[in-house]
Each structure stands twice: as C-alpha cells, then as structure tokens.
Write a protein that holds these residues in place. Structure first.
Motif, PDB file in Angstrom:
ATOM      1  N   PHE A   1      17.192  28.908  46.751  1.00 28.18           N
ATOM      2  CA  PHE A   1      17.341  30.336  46.462  1.00 28.18           C
ATOM      3  C   PHE A   1      16.976  30.647  45.019  1.00 28.18           C
ATOM      4  O   PHE A   1      16.317  31.649  44.724  1.00 28.18           O
ATOM      5  N   ASP A   2      17.435  29.786  44.108  1.00 26.74           N
ATOM      6  CA  ASP A   2      17.100  29.987  42.688  1.00 26.74           C
ATOM      7  C   ASP A   2      15.588  29.985  42.493  1.00 26.74           C
ATOM      8  O   ASP A   2      15.039  30.804  41.761  1.00 26.74           O
ATOM      9  N   GLU A   3      14.918  29.036  43.160  1.00 27.67           N
ATOM     10  CA  GLU A   3      13.466  28.912  42.970  1.00 27.67           C
ATOM     11  C   GLU A   3      12.723  30.113  43.567  1.00 27.67           C
ATOM     12  O   GLU A   3      11.835  30.673  42.932  1.00 27.67           O
ATOM     13  N   ILE A   4      13.120  30.537  44.768  1.00 28.40           N
ATOM     14  CA  ILE A   4      12.415  31.687  45.356  1.00 28.40           C
ATOM     15  C   ILE A   4      12.723  32.944  44.537  1.00 28.40           C
ATOM     16  O   ILE A   4      11.845  33.785  44.315  1.00 28.40           O
ATOM     17  N   GLY A   5      13.950  33.037  44.023  1.00 24.58           N
ATOM     18  CA  GLY A   5      14.314  34.183  43.183  1.00 24.58           C
ATOM     19  C   GLY A   5      13.489  34.204  41.905  1.00 24.58           C
ATOM     20  O   GLY A   5      13.021  35.263  41.468  1.00 24.58           O
ATOM     21  N   ARG A   6      13.292  33.024  41.313  1.00 25.47           N
ATOM     22  CA  ARG A   6      12.506  32.925  40.078  1.00 25.47           C
ATOM     23  C   ARG A   6      11.073  33.396  40.342  1.00 25.47           C
ATOM     24  O   ARG A   6      10.494  34.165  39.582  1.00 25.47           O
TER      25      ARG A   6
END
Ligand SMILES: CC(C)(COP(=O)(O)OP(=O)(O)OC[C@H]1O[C@@H](n2cnc3c(N)ncnc32)[C@H](O)[C@@H]1OP(=O)(O)O)[C@@H](O)C(=O)NCCC(=O)NCCS
Length: 148
Positions: free
Chosen positions: A98-103
């Motif tokens: 989630f952090d990566e897709i959000g970034r």
C-alpha cells in the motif's frame, strides 16, 4: 523479513490467480487475463500492478490506478485488489504494498487514495483502518432491482 515490491510481469499470472483465493468470480483466470491485459501488458502509466516477493516467491499483489472521480471531486488513486498469501499475513506486507502504490500514485499527482470493502470482511476492515484509511465523504447507495 526480506520483502521486495516490484511491477508485475506476464510470468506472475498463474501465481496471482492462485493467490486470489477468496474470489467469488465465475471465471477467475478470465478475469485476471483481462486485468493483466490492461494493467501489465499495456504499459499504461496510470495503471499500477505490483507484486510482493519473499525470497524470490510472489506472496502478494496490489492493483490500482489513477481514476477520474465523479461529483466534482478531482481524480484519485483507486485500489481495487490487494491480497497477501495466508502464510505471511500480519507481517506488514500488505502495508508495504500500500505504501508503494500510494507513493507512486502521489507522484502522478493524486492526493487521495480510495478503495471499497465488504462490511463483512472484518480482517480487511482492520487492515484498512490499520494503514490509516478512514470513511470518506462519499457513501455507496444501492437498490435491488426486482423482477417484474
Ligand atoms: C487484507 C490483507 C491484504 C492484509 O495484508 P497483511 O500483509 O496481512 O497486512 P499487514 O500485516 O500489512 O497489516 C497492516 C496493519 O493492518 C492491521 N491488520 C492487518 N491484518 C489484521 C487482522 N487480521 N486483524 C487486525 N488487524 C489487522 C494491523 O493494524 C496491521 O498493522 P500492525 O501489524 O502494525 O498492527 C490480507 O489479510 C489479505 O490478503 N486478505 C484477503 C484478501 C482481502 O480481503 N483483501 C482486501 C479486500 S479486496
């Protein structure tokens, strides 16, 4: 734990279909073939399909995109699939994805991330709450269309 997140590739197809175990889809391979077509092969920069790897094995995936939004709201990041294989749940892999897709979505210019979840899916609700997702300002309304 050594986890890496990368873009999905064609070879991930079988494992993604296998990981999607809770699915109620009638034709699961057909569904994922369509998603791979549009989110992996087309190389559309607005669409993101990531997998998480542990020791070279795919253990999770997440799919989302920049989506135009209705009701006068600007485009947002929309995540419509996230799964981690049961053996390695609750170790932070879902959050990492989630952090990566959000970034990545933020880099594309969106400032809000949205998703949808079944109210009965308590684990997913706890997960979304745990990663900071809260009820937004729009709610889904529905009506059953009865036969005449
Ligand atoms: C939802 C799902 C992707 C979560 O992945 P995960 O890797 O287990 O989640 P994480 O370990 O990153 O959890 C992040 C936070 O979410 C919360 N959380 C996750 N699973 C939880 C559970 N079973 N119970 C309570 N809280 C939970 C916690 O706050 C956790 O943070 P913490 O470990 O620091 O307390 C995974 O359970 C799954 O694949 N479920 C089946 C598919 C699904 O329902 N997808 C979502 C709807 S499409």
């Amino acid at each position: 734990m050594d986890i890496s997140i990368r873009d999905a590739v064609a070879d991930d197809f079988e494992i993604v279909v296998a990981l999607d175990d809770g699915s109620k889809k009638d034709d699961k391979p057909g569904y994922w073939r369509g998603i791979f077509e549009h989110y992996v092969y087309e190389n559309n920069p607005d669409r993101i399909f990531l997998v998480a790897e542990k020791a070279g094995t795919v253990v999770g995936f997440i799919v989302g995109e920049v989506r135009a939004w209705e009701f006068g709201s600007p485009p947002c990041g929309w995540v419509f699939a996230v799964t981690v294989t049961p053996e390695v749940r609750e170790l932070g892999i879902g959050m990492r994805m989630f952090d990566e897709i959000g970034r990545r979505l933020k880099k594309m210019g969106v400032t809000t991330l949205r998703t949808m979840v079944d109210l009965d899916n308590k684990r997913a609700l706890s997960f979304f709450r745990g990663i900071g997702m809260r009820s937004g300002r729009y709610i889904e309304l529905e009506k059953h269309l009865l036969n005449d």
